[in-house]
Design a protein around this motif. Sequence first.
Motif, mmCIF file in Angstrom:
data_model
loop_
_atom_site.group_PDB
_atom_site.id
_atom_site.type_symbol
_atom_site.label_atom_id
_atom_site.label_comp_id
_atom_site.label_asym_id
_atom_site.label_seq_id
_atom_site.Cartn_x
_atom_site.Cartn_y
_atom_site.Cartn_z
ATOM 1 N N ARG A 34 -6.053 -1.241 -12.434
ATOM 2 C CA ARG A 34 -6.059 -2.554 -13.049
ATOM 3 C C ARG A 34 -6.227 -3.617 -11.955
ATOM 4 O O ARG A 34 -7.162 -3.508 -11.173
ATOM 5 N N GLU A 35 -5.318 -4.587 -11.874
ATOM 6 C CA GLU A 35 -5.578 -5.731 -10.992
ATOM 7 C C GLU A 35 -4.597 -5.919 -9.849
ATOM 8 O O GLU A 35 -4.641 -6.951 -9.169
ATOM 9 N N THR A 36 -3.726 -4.942 -9.578
ATOM 10 C CA THR A 36 -2.743 -5.146 -8.500
ATOM 11 C C THR A 36 -3.088 -4.370 -7.237
ATOM 12 O O THR A 36 -2.280 -4.341 -6.293
ATOM 13 N N THR A 37 -4.246 -3.734 -7.196
ATOM 14 C CA THR A 37 -4.700 -3.074 -5.975
ATOM 15 C C THR A 37 -6.115 -3.522 -5.655
ATOM 16 O O THR A 37 -6.917 -3.775 -6.564
ATOM 17 N N LYS A 38 -6.424 -3.625 -4.369
ATOM 18 C CA LYS A 38 -7.787 -4.003 -3.963
ATOM 19 C C LYS A 38 -8.082 -3.424 -2.586
ATOM 20 O O LYS A 38 -7.169 -3.034 -1.834
ATOM 21 N N GLU A 39 -9.345 -3.389 -2.254
ATOM 22 C CA GLU A 39 -9.782 -2.849 -0.965
ATOM 23 C C GLU A 39 -9.283 -3.735 0.173
ATOM 24 O O GLU A 39 -9.332 -4.967 0.099
ATOM 25 N N LEU A 40 -8.794 -3.080 1.223
ATOM 26 C CA LEU A 40 -8.303 -3.817 2.386
ATOM 27 C C LEU A 40 -9.487 -4.329 3.187
ATOM 28 O O LEU A 40 -10.404 -3.585 3.516
ATOM 29 N N THR A 41 -9.461 -5.605 3.500
ATOM 30 C CA THR A 41 -10.582 -6.194 4.244
ATOM 31 C C THR A 41 -10.134 -6.655 5.631
ATOM 32 O O THR A 41 -8.963 -6.833 5.893
ATOM 33 N N GLY A 44 -8.573 1.768 1.850
ATOM 34 C CA GLY A 44 -8.492 1.418 3.262
ATOM 35 C C GLY A 44 -7.097 1.151 3.789
ATOM 36 O O GLY A 44 -6.922 0.841 4.974
ATOM 37 N N HIS A 45 -6.098 1.269 2.951
ATOM 38 C CA HIS A 45 -4.720 1.010 3.390
ATOM 39 C C HIS A 45 -4.175 2.185 4.207
ATOM 40 O O HIS A 45 -4.430 3.351 3.888
ATOM 41 N N ARG A 46 -3.441 1.857 5.246
ATOM 42 C CA ARG A 46 -2.753 2.874 6.054
ATOM 43 C C ARG A 46 -1.258 2.569 6.159
ATOM 44 O O ARG A 46 -0.445 3.485 6.295
ATOM 45 N N ASP A 47 -0.911 1.307 6.125
ATOM 46 C CA ASP A 47 0.502 0.902 6.141
ATOM 47 C C ASP A 47 0.989 0.834 4.699
ATOM 48 O O ASP A 47 1.024 -0.236 4.067
ATOM 49 N N ILE A 48 1.371 1.994 4.176
ATOM 50 C CA ILE A 48 1.740 2.119 2.763
ATOM 51 C C ILE A 48 3.235 2.430 2.651
ATOM 52 O O ILE A 48 3.708 3.440 3.181
ATOM 53 N N ALA A 49 3.949 1.576 1.974
ATOM 54 C CA ALA A 49 5.398 1.768 1.790
ATOM 55 C C ALA A 49 5.672 2.493 0.478
ATOM 56 O O ALA A 49 4.837 2.513 -0.430
ATOM 57 N N TRP A 50 6.863 3.094 0.391
ATOM 58 C CA TRP A 50 7.319 3.786 -0.837
ATOM 59 C C TRP A 50 8.701 3.248 -1.190
ATOM 60 O O TRP A 50 9.605 3.200 -0.348
ATOM 61 N N ILE A 51 8.878 2.839 -2.441
ATOM 62 C CA ILE A 51 10.186 2.398 -2.927
ATOM 63 C C ILE A 51 10.511 3.165 -4.196
ATOM 64 O O ILE A 51 9.734 3.167 -5.162
ATOM 65 N N GLY A 52 11.654 3.851 -4.199
ATOM 66 C CA GLY A 52 12.033 4.643 -5.369
ATOM 67 C C GLY A 52 13.517 4.921 -5.416
ATOM 68 O O GLY A 52 14.280 4.486 -4.538
ATOM 69 N N GLY A 53 13.927 5.642 -6.434
ATOM 70 C CA GLY A 53 15.326 5.992 -6.614
ATOM 71 C C GLY A 53 15.723 7.210 -5.809
ATOM 72 O O GLY A 53 14.938 7.751 -5.022
ATOM 73 N N GLY A 54 16.957 7.660 -6.026
ATOM 74 C CA GLY A 54 17.509 8.765 -5.264
ATOM 75 C C GLY A 54 16.706 10.052 -5.379
ATOM 76 O O GLY A 54 16.232 10.406 -6.462
#
Length: 332
Positions: free
Chosen positions: A325-332, A172-182
Amino acid sequence: MVSSKDVAKRAGVSQSTVSRVMNNPSKVSKVARESVIQAMEELNYRPNSVARSLVNKKTKSIALISGPLHNPFFVETTTSIVNYAKRHGYHTNVHFENYGDNMSVYKDVLSHQVDGIILSSIFYDDPIFEELQKLDIPSMMFNRKHRKGGHYVEIDNIVAGKMATEHLLELGHRDIAWIGGGLKTSTFHGRYKGYHDALSARGIEVPDHFIQVTDTTAEEIQRALESMLARKRRPTAIFAATDSIAIFILDYLHEKGYSVPEDISLIGMDNIEWSSHKSFNLTTVGPKSSENLGQLAIENLLDLMELEEIQKEINITIQPELYIRETTKELT
């Protein structure tokens, strides 16, 4: 102390010939080369094992150019490479990526005689590729690859990026950020493309501050997060382009009082051993636990080193898997 001048005198050649035998034996005639090696052995100028290696041009050593050690992925792959090479009688000279100045690392590697080169530190359009192709030395890339091909072992980074992003979208997420290298490396370029393609397919546009392209150290990741979370519109989920980045993010969010995944869901990439540790339980995308890109790369490099004639390029692309695992969950 025996000097190269003494060796040259015993062999009946010039000192420059002795130097060429030690550093570039292929440019010395067989007769002169054998005369120099015999003189070296007689005068005990160098260990006999080294002298013999100059005859058959084998050093029983390989060079590894690895990514930075602050990323556990490279700790795991370096360990696999060094141990496998050692079991097969090879010494590994390990060099680590110097962020922003890889040419100095390359020059150091190319100044030494080795039987093979294995590297993960290469840009998608890196000019070093041309130099490697000119060498009469087998080389194998892993995790990253070059635009022009060559021998490589990788994970399908575009598919992996889509898989990670689609997992968050399904929650259900829509505001999804991306963090990465060059984005000059095939890994981050592919993972970002997968992220972008997954969002575009849903018609979702994200603000510029949701995209953070940065150095991959803990300090730079912290700066990227501070910049992102200082804005009015904050992400509900973050796709970290490596598990290492994800762990830095997790640490920072906890320090600032955020709860993961209640406040922000987080997914990484690589499936390193630490990701399944109970302290993290990180949702991630990566190869099967039994598949180590460094291990596959060194196995194939040693195979190449045994071949007298290389028939075709070795291109291995592993398909990723999702580890919830345990760091993602459904957006409520």
